[in-house]
Design an enzyme around this catalytic site. Sequence first.
Site, short mmCIF file in Angstrom:
data_model
loop_
_atom_site.label_atom_id
_atom_site.label_comp_id
_atom_site.label_asym_id
_atom_site.label_seq_id
_atom_site.Cartn_x
_atom_site.Cartn_y
_atom_site.Cartn_z
N SER A 1 0.85 -1.20 0.00
CA SER A 1 0.00 0.00 0.00
C SER A 1 0.88 1.24 0.00
O SER A 1 2.03 1.20 0.47
CB SER A 1 -0.87 0.02 1.25
N TYR B 1 -1.67 -0.06 10.62
CA TYR B 1 -1.84 -0.41 9.21
C TYR B 1 -0.60 0.02 8.41
O TYR B 1 -0.07 -0.76 7.62
CB TYR B 1 -3.11 0.23 8.65
P1 NDP Z 1 -11.60 -5.86 0.48
O1 NDP Z 1 -12.07 -5.63 1.88
O2 NDP Z 1 -12.52 -5.61 -0.64
O3 NDP Z 1 -11.01 -7.33 0.36
C1 NDP Z 1 -10.20 -7.88 1.36
C2 NDP Z 1 -10.04 -9.37 1.11
O4 NDP Z 1 -9.14 -9.91 2.10
C3 NDP Z 1 -11.36 -10.11 1.23
O5 NDP Z 1 -11.45 -11.07 0.22
C4 NDP Z 1 -11.26 -10.78 2.60
O6 NDP Z 1 -11.97 -12.02 2.57
C5 NDP Z 1 -9.75 -11.04 2.66
N1 NDP Z 1 -9.29 -11.25 4.04
C6 NDP Z 1 -9.23 -10.36 5.05
N2 NDP Z 1 -8.79 -10.96 6.16
C7 NDP Z 1 -8.57 -12.26 5.84
C8 NDP Z 1 -8.13 -13.40 6.57
N3 NDP Z 1 -7.84 -13.33 7.86
N4 NDP Z 1 -8.01 -14.57 5.92
C9 NDP Z 1 -8.32 -14.67 4.59
N5 NDP Z 1 -8.75 -13.64 3.86
C10 NDP Z 1 -8.88 -12.45 4.48
O7 NDP Z 1 -10.31 -4.92 0.35
P2 NDP Z 1 -9.23 -4.74 -0.83
O8 NDP Z 1 -9.52 -5.58 -1.99
O9 NDP Z 1 -9.08 -3.29 -1.02
O10 NDP Z 1 -7.93 -5.24 -0.05
C11 NDP Z 1 -7.04 -6.21 -0.58
C12 NDP Z 1 -5.64 -5.85 -0.15
O11 NDP Z 1 -5.30 -4.58 -0.70
C13 NDP Z 1 -5.45 -5.71 1.35
O12 NDP Z 1 -4.21 -6.27 1.70
C14 NDP Z 1 -5.44 -4.20 1.57
O13 NDP Z 1 -4.73 -3.84 2.72
C15 NDP Z 1 -4.74 -3.74 0.31
N6 NDP Z 1 -4.94 -2.35 -0.09
C16 NDP Z 1 -6.19 -1.81 -0.26
C17 NDP Z 1 -6.31 -0.50 -0.70
C18 NDP Z 1 -7.63 0.18 -0.87
O14 NDP Z 1 -7.69 1.43 -0.80
N7 NDP Z 1 -8.70 -0.54 -1.14
C19 NDP Z 1 -5.12 0.31 -1.03
C20 NDP Z 1 -3.88 -0.36 -0.79
C21 NDP Z 1 -3.80 -1.65 -0.38
P3 NDP Z 1 -12.87 -12.63 3.75
O15 NDP Z 1 -13.39 -11.48 4.56
O16 NDP Z 1 -13.92 -13.38 3.01
O17 NDP Z 1 -11.94 -13.52 4.50
C1 8X3 Z 2 -5.17 1.57 1.63
C2 8X3 Z 2 -4.88 2.96 1.16
O1 8X3 Z 2 -4.41 5.34 1.95
O2 8X3 Z 2 -6.31 4.16 2.96
O3 8X3 Z 2 -4.01 0.84 1.81
O4 8X3 Z 2 -4.05 3.57 3.54
S1 8X3 Z 2 -4.89 4.05 2.47
#
Ligand code: NDP
Ligand code: 8X3
Length: 259
Positions: free
Chosen positions: A145, A158
């Site tokens: 991120s 985070y």
């Molecule tokens: P979502 O919340 O849409 O998806 C998160 C996914 O992670 C879900 O499929 C959830 O599945 C899974 N997950 C969370 N905890 C667990 C666990 N303990 N075991 C297995 N699966 C898990 O968010 P994003 O798609 O945005 O996030 C994906 C990644 O991208 C994360 O690592 C996030 O930190 C990162 N990210 C997101 C950003 C954003 O602004 N959206 C920006 C930068 C990075 P389930 O709940 O079914 O287990």
């Molecule tokens: C998710 C993006 O800017 O909310 O990783 O941390 S931010």
Amino acid sequence: MNTSLKNKWIFITGASAGFGAEGARHFAREGANLILGARRVERLESVATECKQGGAASAHFHELDVASTESVNAFVDWLRTLTPKLDVLVNNAGGAHGMDTVAEGKDADWEAMVQSNFLGLMRVTRACLPLMVKNAGSTIINIGSIAGRVAYEYGSVYCGVKAAEKSITQTLRLELNGTGVRVGTLDPGLALTEFSMVRFKGDVEKAGKAYEGLDPLVAEDIAEAMIWMATRPPHVCIDEILIKCTAQAAIHKTHRVTD
Ligand code: NDP
Ligand code: 8X3
């Protein structure tokens, strides 16, 4: 020559939503075999069905909680019954829980973030490495991120776990040097997924504020980058990618249009 993903084996963690689910749909279009893990199995089932309809060579799913070593190891034991090797591992599962100062932070939120983003990535990678190290040209894509590059107030843990992700990615690249396994970090900025709903525990108003007045990234933007990283020729390793929406010049500078 670019690496074809046709009939390759791709494992995506956190494939029930957001980047993981969209990544699965994109790898499916390339004719790959998909292995999908997350806690919400019914969601995985519909993503797998879409993948099959969308051109995947096959699509398999199984419950996975990356916060549990037992769950990760059981998942990878099951995965080994499908394939003896992995071509792409996308360590995507994770997210943020809460947005507090250090002074007001909650143990449960901190623990959830460390378990999924940090230890989860470690557990999954450890379990999968035997399926990758003799497979030159295979790719590990860790989802980091912008928060791992620049800290922001109320984001301490985070930001910390995503900074750790970058460090682990670098360590892996050093440890795997000579095996032909590529390791890279894909670092998105503000993206509209379920991320903020999870962070703000279902508070729609707070979650919506994160994207108010701007065009954020969407999951497709990140899925496209996953495909690009995984299809580079075997001698090319994409170490790091930072992708932000145009309105986000920096973590503390976003241009928002409000009426
Ligand atoms: P979502 O919340 O849409 O998806 C998160 C996914 O992670 C879900 O499929 C959830 O599945 C899974 N997950 C969370 N905890 C667990 C666990 N303990 N075991 C297995 N699966 C898990 O968010 P994003 O798609 O945005 O996030 C994906 C990644 O991208 C994360 O690592 C996030 O930190 C990162 N990210 C997101 C950003 C954003 O602004 N959206 C920006 C930068 C990075 P389930 O709940 O079914 O287990
Ligand atoms: C998710 C993006 O800017 O909310 O990783 O941390 S931010």
